[in-house]
Design a protein around this motif. Structure first.
Motif, PDB file in Angstrom:
ATOM      1  N   UNK A 240       0.844  -1.191   0.000  1.00 18.59           N
ATOM      2  CA  UNK A 240       0.000   0.000   0.000  1.00 18.59           C
ATOM      3  C   UNK A 240       0.882   1.246   0.000  1.00 18.59           C
ATOM      4  N   UNK A 241       0.620   2.152  -0.971  1.00 21.87           N
ATOM      5  CA  UNK A 241       1.461   3.341  -1.102  1.00 21.87           C
ATOM      6  C   UNK A 241       0.675   4.638  -1.046  1.00 21.87           C
ATOM      7  N   UNK A 242      -0.641   4.565  -0.933  1.00 24.25           N
ATOM      8  CA  UNK A 242      -1.429   5.787  -0.878  1.00 24.25           C
ATOM      9  C   UNK A 242      -2.469   5.705   0.222  1.00 24.25           C
ATOM     10  N   UNK A 243      -2.661   6.831   0.936  1.00 25.88           N
ATOM     11  CA  UNK A 243      -3.570   6.872   2.076  1.00 25.88           C
ATOM     12  C   UNK A 243      -4.277   8.215   2.090  1.00 25.88           C
ATOM     13  N   UNK A 244      -5.620   8.190   2.142  1.00 28.19           N
ATOM     14  CA  UNK A 244      -6.393   9.423   2.226  1.00 28.19           C
ATOM     15  C   UNK A 244      -7.595   9.203   3.130  1.00 28.19           C
ATOM     16  N   UNK A 245      -8.014  10.263   3.809  1.00 30.45           N
ATOM     17  CA  UNK A 245      -9.164  10.171   4.707  1.00 30.45           C
ATOM     18  C   UNK A 245     -10.452  10.101   3.893  1.00 30.45           C
ATOM     19  N   UNK A 246     -11.328   9.158   4.263  1.00 31.95           N
ATOM     20  CA  UNK A 246     -12.613   8.970   3.592  1.00 31.95           C
ATOM     21  C   UNK A 246     -13.765   9.480   4.467  1.00 31.95           C
ATOM     22  N   UNK A 247     -13.778   9.070   5.742  1.00 32.80           N
ATOM     23  CA  UNK A 247     -14.785   9.562   6.686  1.00 32.80           C
ATOM     24  C   UNK A 247     -14.244   9.406   8.102  1.00 32.80           C
ATOM     25  N   UNK A 248     -14.819  10.192   9.019  1.00 31.18           N
ATOM     26  CA  UNK A 248     -14.326  10.204  10.399  1.00 31.18           C
ATOM     27  C   UNK A 248     -15.495  10.450  11.338  1.00 31.18           C
ATOM     28  N   UNK A 249     -15.633   9.590  12.349  1.00 33.90           N
ATOM     29  CA  UNK A 249     -16.647   9.775  13.383  1.00 33.90           C
ATOM     30  C   UNK A 249     -16.019   9.468  14.733  1.00 33.90           C
ATOM     31  N   UNK A 250     -16.825   9.513  15.777  1.00 34.03           N
ATOM     32  CA  UNK A 250     -16.297   9.248  17.121  1.00 34.03           C
ATOM     33  C   UNK A 250     -15.983   7.771  17.331  1.00 34.03           C
ATOM     34  N   UNK A 251     -16.521   6.898  16.472  1.00 30.26           N
ATOM     35  CA  UNK A 251     -16.335   5.458  16.670  1.00 30.26           C
ATOM     36  C   UNK A 251     -15.419   4.808  15.643  1.00 30.26           C
ATOM     37  N   UNK A 252     -15.215   5.483  14.501  1.00 28.48           N
ATOM     38  CA  UNK A 252     -14.375   4.857  13.479  1.00 28.48           C
ATOM     39  C   UNK A 252     -13.793   5.905  12.529  1.00 28.48           C
ATOM     40  N   UNK A 253     -12.687   5.522  11.902  1.00 28.78           N
ATOM     41  CA  UNK A 253     -12.076   6.309  10.833  1.00 28.78           C
ATOM     42  C   UNK A 253     -11.993   5.417   9.606  1.00 28.78           C
ATOM     43  N   UNK A 254     -12.413   5.944   8.464  1.00 28.35           N
ATOM     44  CA  UNK A 254     -12.314   5.208   7.214  1.00 28.35           C
ATOM     45  C   UNK A 254     -11.304   5.897   6.295  1.00 28.35           C
ATOM     46  N   UNK A 255     -10.408   5.097   5.756  1.00 30.60           N
ATOM     47  CA  UNK A 255      -9.411   5.573   4.806  1.00 30.60           C
ATOM     48  C   UNK A 255      -9.602   4.870   3.472  1.00 30.60           C
ATOM     49  N   UNK A 256      -9.168   5.514   2.398  1.00 30.65           N
ATOM     50  CA  UNK A 256      -9.011   4.857   1.115  1.00 30.65           C
ATOM     51  C   UNK A 256      -7.523   4.659   0.859  1.00 30.65           C
ATOM     52  N   UNK A 257      -7.183   3.491   0.311  1.00 34.46           N
ATOM     53  CA  UNK A 257      -5.797   3.117   0.060  1.00 34.46           C
ATOM     54  C   UNK A 257      -5.642   2.740  -1.409  1.00 34.46           C
ATOM     55  N   UNK A 258      -4.467   3.019  -1.968  1.00 40.54           N
ATOM     56  CA  UNK A 258      -4.138   2.498  -3.289  1.00 40.54           C
ATOM     57  C   UNK A 258      -2.881   1.652  -3.178  1.00 40.54           C
ATOM     58  N   UNK A 259      -2.731   0.768  -4.159  1.00 44.34           N
ATOM     59  CA  UNK A 259      -1.677  -0.239  -4.117  1.00 44.34           C
ATOM     60  C   UNK A 259      -0.767  -0.096  -5.330  1.00 44.34           C
TER      61      UNK A 259
END
Length: 279
Positions: A240-259
């Motif tokens: 995995x070489x790419x990381x960006x924020x997708x969504x953020x809440x008090x219970x979870x963080x979602x990222x998108x990754x590229x390979x």
């Protein structure tokens, strides 16, 4: 230790060797380390547009000639793209207006990269920037420690512009091993007061040559103390070489990754990584 889930979200045909991405308004902005284009992918329509970053751009530039765009970050209406600095041909920075998709400036960062090597005590053959963050006041760069010296270094740079730094600080990290090989920084993103980073184990001591991928981790650094808060292995096989924020809440963080699959095949997989936050 955070619990996580990782899913293959979709494939994009037309992009190879993806090395960095930014998510905004259902659109992904992607760079590839073999490519002379910035890619704009609309998730809803599946439309892919290409924006030239260099003269006479191609999809698969030979290794010895490529600008090696490894880092992308954004602030307000600007995108910033950086070459890795791992050879003299890889010292370019490009600033793009997000609205017009036009290049605002192209900078040669050779002098800055030499200063960073001096501050971080990194030999030129071990210098390989693969992540960048800009918060409007401070730049953060991540040296991938996949050279023989294994120098995973986070640079903190202040100044009016990236070409005229007023201060450069460095913090060095020893990252976990996978199958006996140290992981090394491949990208990072800022979420509130924490830096989340990716790191990959690749069975090599070269910043230039690719080798067997042994897996990837995600981790977090406290921006105040610059100490690592946690690390977690998320794959045994993916680089995995790419990381960006997708969504953020008090219970979870979602990222998108590229390979980055280190091939000439123009196909990129986008993954969603969910971290479930401890209360």
């Amino acid at each position: 230790m955070e619990k996580f889930k990782i899913d293959l979200l979709f494939q994009i045909i037309g992009i190879g060797s993806a090395s960095g991405l930014i998510y905004k308004n259902n659109t992904l902005w992607i760079i590839g380390d073999n490519s002379g284009f910035l890619y704009e992918y609309n998730i809803n329509s599946n439309e892919l547009n290409r924006h030239p970053l260099i003269e006479n751009p191609t999809e698969n530039i030979p290794k010895k000639d490529k600008p090696d765009f490894e880092s992308i970050t954004n602030q307000d209406d600007n995108l910033y793209i950086f070459g890795s600095g791992s050879t003299d041909k890889r010292n370019k920075n490009i600033q793009i207006d997000w609205t017009t998709k036009k290049i605002i400036a192209t900078n040669d960062l050779s002098n800055l990269y030499k200063l960073m090597q001096s501050v971080g005590k990194i030999n030129p053959e071990d210098f390989n920037l693969e992540g960048a963050i800009y918060d409007g006041k401070t730049w953060y760069f991540f040296n991938r420690g996949n050279g023989s010296a294994a120098k995973n270094v986070l640079f903190t740079i202040k100044g009016e512009s990236i070409t005229k730094p007023s201060s450069i600080l460095s913090n060095e990290y020893s990252l976990p091993k996978i199958k006996g090989v140290h992981t090394s920084f491949t990208d990072a993103v800022l979420v509130e007061n924490s830096i989340y980073f990716l790191a990959t184990a690749e069975d090599t001591v070269s910043t230039y040559e690719d080798s067997e991928v042994l897996g990837s981790i995600i981790g977090s650094i406290d921006l105040t103390t610059m100490k690592i808060k946690f690390t977690k292995k998320i794959s045994n096989t993916n680089k995995f070489e790419g990381l960006t924020l997708y969504s953020h809440s008090s219970t979870k963080i979602e990222f998108l990754l590229c390979e980055d699959k280190d091939t000439a095949i123009l196909e990129t997989a986008i993954y969603k990584l969910t971290l479930f936050l401890q209360k």
